[in-house]
Design an enzyme around this catalytic site. Structure first.
Site, mmCIF file in Angstrom:
data_model
loop_
_atom_site.group_PDB
_atom_site.id
_atom_site.type_symbol
_atom_site.label_atom_id
_atom_site.label_comp_id
_atom_site.label_asym_id
_atom_site.label_seq_id
_atom_site.Cartn_x
_atom_site.Cartn_y
_atom_site.Cartn_z
ATOM 1 N N LYS A 5 0.855 -1.191 0.000
ATOM 2 C CA LYS A 5 0.000 0.000 0.000
ATOM 3 C C LYS A 5 0.889 1.238 0.000
ATOM 4 C CE LYS A 5 -4.505 0.864 0.326
ATOM 5 N NZ LYS A 5 -5.626 0.149 -0.236
ATOM 6 N N GLY B 74 -21.432 6.628 3.655
ATOM 7 C CA GLY B 74 -20.512 6.990 2.577
ATOM 8 C C GLY B 74 -21.130 6.751 1.214
ATOM 9 N N GLY C 148 -19.845 7.555 -1.751
ATOM 10 C CA GLY C 148 -18.778 7.869 -2.695
ATOM 11 C C GLY C 148 -18.812 6.938 -3.893
ATOM 12 N N VAL D 3 -17.925 3.851 -4.351
ATOM 13 C CA VAL D 3 -18.448 2.507 -4.122
ATOM 14 C C VAL D 3 -19.853 2.557 -3.518
ATOM 15 C CG1 VAL D 3 -18.082 0.298 -2.962
ATOM 16 C CG2 VAL D 3 -16.117 1.587 -3.799
HETATM 17 P P1 NAD Z 1 -14.777 7.753 -1.795
HETATM 18 O O1 NAD Z 1 -13.799 8.690 -1.225
HETATM 19 O O2 NAD Z 1 -15.253 7.919 -3.197
HETATM 20 O O3 NAD Z 1 -16.098 7.695 -0.877
HETATM 21 C C1 NAD Z 1 -16.079 7.757 0.499
HETATM 22 C C2 NAD Z 1 -17.242 8.652 0.902
HETATM 23 O O4 NAD Z 1 -17.371 8.609 2.327
HETATM 24 C C3 NAD Z 1 -17.038 10.102 0.519
HETATM 25 O O5 NAD Z 1 -18.159 10.564 -0.220
HETATM 26 C C4 NAD Z 1 -16.897 10.830 1.873
HETATM 27 O O6 NAD Z 1 -17.414 12.131 1.847
HETATM 28 C C5 NAD Z 1 -17.691 9.918 2.777
HETATM 29 N N1 NAD Z 1 -17.362 10.023 4.198
HETATM 30 C C6 NAD Z 1 -16.146 10.173 4.798
HETATM 31 N N2 NAD Z 1 -16.280 10.202 6.132
HETATM 32 C C7 NAD Z 1 -17.600 10.049 6.385
HETATM 33 C C8 NAD Z 1 -18.360 10.009 7.583
HETATM 34 N N3 NAD Z 1 -17.810 10.126 8.793
HETATM 35 N N4 NAD Z 1 -19.699 9.829 7.484
HETATM 36 C C9 NAD Z 1 -20.302 9.723 6.281
HETATM 37 N N5 NAD Z 1 -19.626 9.761 5.103
HETATM 38 C C10 NAD Z 1 -18.292 9.928 5.165
HETATM 39 O O7 NAD Z 1 -14.148 6.301 -1.580
HETATM 40 P P2 NAD Z 1 -14.606 4.947 -2.250
HETATM 41 O O8 NAD Z 1 -13.737 4.659 -3.407
HETATM 42 O O9 NAD Z 1 -16.082 4.929 -2.432
HETATM 43 O O10 NAD Z 1 -14.219 3.904 -1.097
HETATM 44 C C11 NAD Z 1 -14.998 3.802 0.084
HETATM 45 C C12 NAD Z 1 -14.306 2.881 1.067
HETATM 46 O O11 NAD Z 1 -14.125 1.602 0.468
HETATM 47 C C13 NAD Z 1 -12.908 3.349 1.504
HETATM 48 O O12 NAD Z 1 -12.682 2.921 2.822
HETATM 49 C C14 NAD Z 1 -11.995 2.557 0.572
HETATM 50 O O13 NAD Z 1 -10.721 2.362 1.139
HETATM 51 C C15 NAD Z 1 -12.746 1.262 0.464
HETATM 52 N N6 NAD Z 1 -12.446 0.529 -0.760
HETATM 53 C C16 NAD Z 1 -12.638 1.118 -1.969
HETATM 54 C C17 NAD Z 1 -12.351 0.399 -3.130
HETATM 55 C C18 NAD Z 1 -12.561 0.994 -4.490
HETATM 56 O O14 NAD Z 1 -12.528 0.259 -5.482
HETATM 57 N N7 NAD Z 1 -12.805 2.296 -4.613
HETATM 58 C C19 NAD Z 1 -11.864 -0.913 -3.038
HETATM 59 C C20 NAD Z 1 -11.711 -1.499 -1.769
HETATM 60 C C21 NAD Z 1 -12.012 -0.765 -0.639
#
Ligand code: NAD
Length: 350
Positions: free
Chosen positions: A80, A184, A186, A188
């Site tokens: 990472k 969240g 975002g 995903v």
């Molecule tokens: P992202 O940054 O697009 O989305 C995360 C969302 O969570 C954001 O919209 C943010 O504003 C929101 N957020 C942060 N703190 C918060 C809180 N306290 N309360 C409510 N909302 C909050 O990230 P993502 O790509 O959607 O990934 C989400 C999670 O999944 C992360 O932990 C990431 O490490 C994990 N993940 C993502 C992937 C991927 O393919 N993108 C793969 C494996 C794991």
């Protein structure tokens, strides 16, 4: 304190610190284990309050990748990268190119990918200085959309399949009318909401930024919830899709869901939370198993495999979780303990 004495140090093979005075880049790469293959893992950019906080994150996340790759049956190890900085204000093409130089210096022992704060465009900038990148060779996308290298659709699809299998195991039902709280909205979380809505689930959604929450209310008839209220809801499933450690001593007594199944990495503040969840009768889908869709996607795109092979590999997450749940019941252990055991049986014996 030395890295070797760090609480999160777990026999990591390599931890490298990078400081580039010209661009201001400060980054850390951790390689946890390469027994099954070169380490692969996302690069996260985050405004860490200190380098100690960044080190903590990279040590935990890289270890998680070793377990994730092993449980997803990939010939990859765990690594990472973290960049210390605010992705909204401190990104520049030069900074990303310097990160590429850093990755190159790892000599192929670490292959980088997207994570929070890092987009495909950033990986392309890194690729100016290294070939050890992933996510930019994409030829297809699991949802049939334009192949842009973003692994989030595959992650969301895997979480959806895993959540569906978890509900089946815990509640004996399909998703029709099942209440799911998503933290969240975002990359995903939003796509997960879409899958769940299509299968009849009732959604409760939150985010610290309102835009996607409003869109989910409009498109998926979701109920908007304030960020801190998400834990108190009378729902069947809690799906953490924001940052880590949302299941902790403070939230444990508030969570009323029977299933925890979401995308976030390191959902439990401590491993011991797994046993506490078991005691409360909550079925926990180990985070690195259920969120492996993205890394499976990256692996298939790098190996020049097919969209069908990738899709069925991602769907296998459901079976892996069911195996974990059954073994956890037989051995009377928490699901995260069993998952760790199964992963170690794979990567330590190689
Ligand atoms: P992202 O940054 O697009 O989305 C995360 C969302 O969570 C954001 O919209 C943010 O504003 C929101 N957020 C942060 N703190 C918060 C809180 N306290 N309360 C409510 N909302 C909050 O990230 P993502 O790509 O959607 O990934 C989400 C999670 O999944 C992360 O932990 C990431 O490490 C994990 N993940 C993502 C992937 C991927 O393919 N993108 C793969 C494996 C794991």
């Amino acid at each position: 304190m030395s890295v070797f004495d760090h609480l999160e140090f777990d026999g990591h093979e390599q931890v490298a610190f990078f400081n580039d005075q010209k661009t201001g880049l400060q980054a850390i790469i951790a390689v946890h284990n390469t027994n099954l293959g070169p380490s692969l893992g996302g690069c996260r950019m985050w405004p860490y309050a200190s380098s100690a906080e960044a080190l903590n994150d990279v040590l935990r996340l890289s270890k998680g990748m070793t377990y994730k790759a092993a449980m997803a049956q990939l010939k990859l190890g765990g690594g990472k990268a973290v960049i210390i900085g605010d992705p909204r204000t401190q990104k520049s093409p030069e900074l990303m190119a310097a990160m590429g130089t850093f990755v190159e210096q790892m000599g192929g022992r670490y292959i980088t990918a997207e994570d929070s704060g890092i987009a495909v465009t950033d990986i392309k900038l890194m690729a100016q200085n290294t070939e050890h990148v992933s996510g930019i060779q994409a030829k297809y996308r699991v949802d049939g959309g334009e192949a842009d290298g973003n692994p989030a659709p595959s992650t969301a699809y895997g979480v959806f399949k895993g959540l569906q299998a978890s509900v089946k195991y815990a509640l004996g039902s399909d998703l029709q009318g099942v209440k799911v709280a998503i933290q969240g909205m975002g990359h995903v979380g939003f796509r997960l909401a879409e899958h769940l809505h299509q299968h009849g689930a009732k959604l409760y959604v939150t985010d610290i930024y309102p835009d996607n929450v409003n869109l989910a209310v409009e498109k998926f008839a979701a109920t908007a919830v304030a960020p801190d209220d998400i834990f108190d809801l009378d729902v069947d499933v809690y799906a953490p899709c924001a940052m880590g450690a949302s299941v902790n001593q403070q939230t444990l007594s508030r969570i009323r869901a029977k299933v925890i199944a979401g995308a976030a990495n390191n959902q439990l503040s401590q491993e011991s939370m797994g046993a506490l969840l078991r005691d409360k009768g909550i079925l926990y889908a180990p985070d690195y198993v259920i969120n492996a869709g993205g890394v499976i996607d990256i692996y298939h795109q790098r190996m020049l495999s097919t969209a069908d092979a990738m899709r069925s590999h991602i769907e296998g997450i459901a079976d892996t979780l069911t195996q974990i749940y059954k073994r956890a019941e037989t051995e009377q252990q928490a699901t995260n303990v069993i998952s760790n055991r199964m992963a170690e049986e794979r990567f330590l014996l190689n």
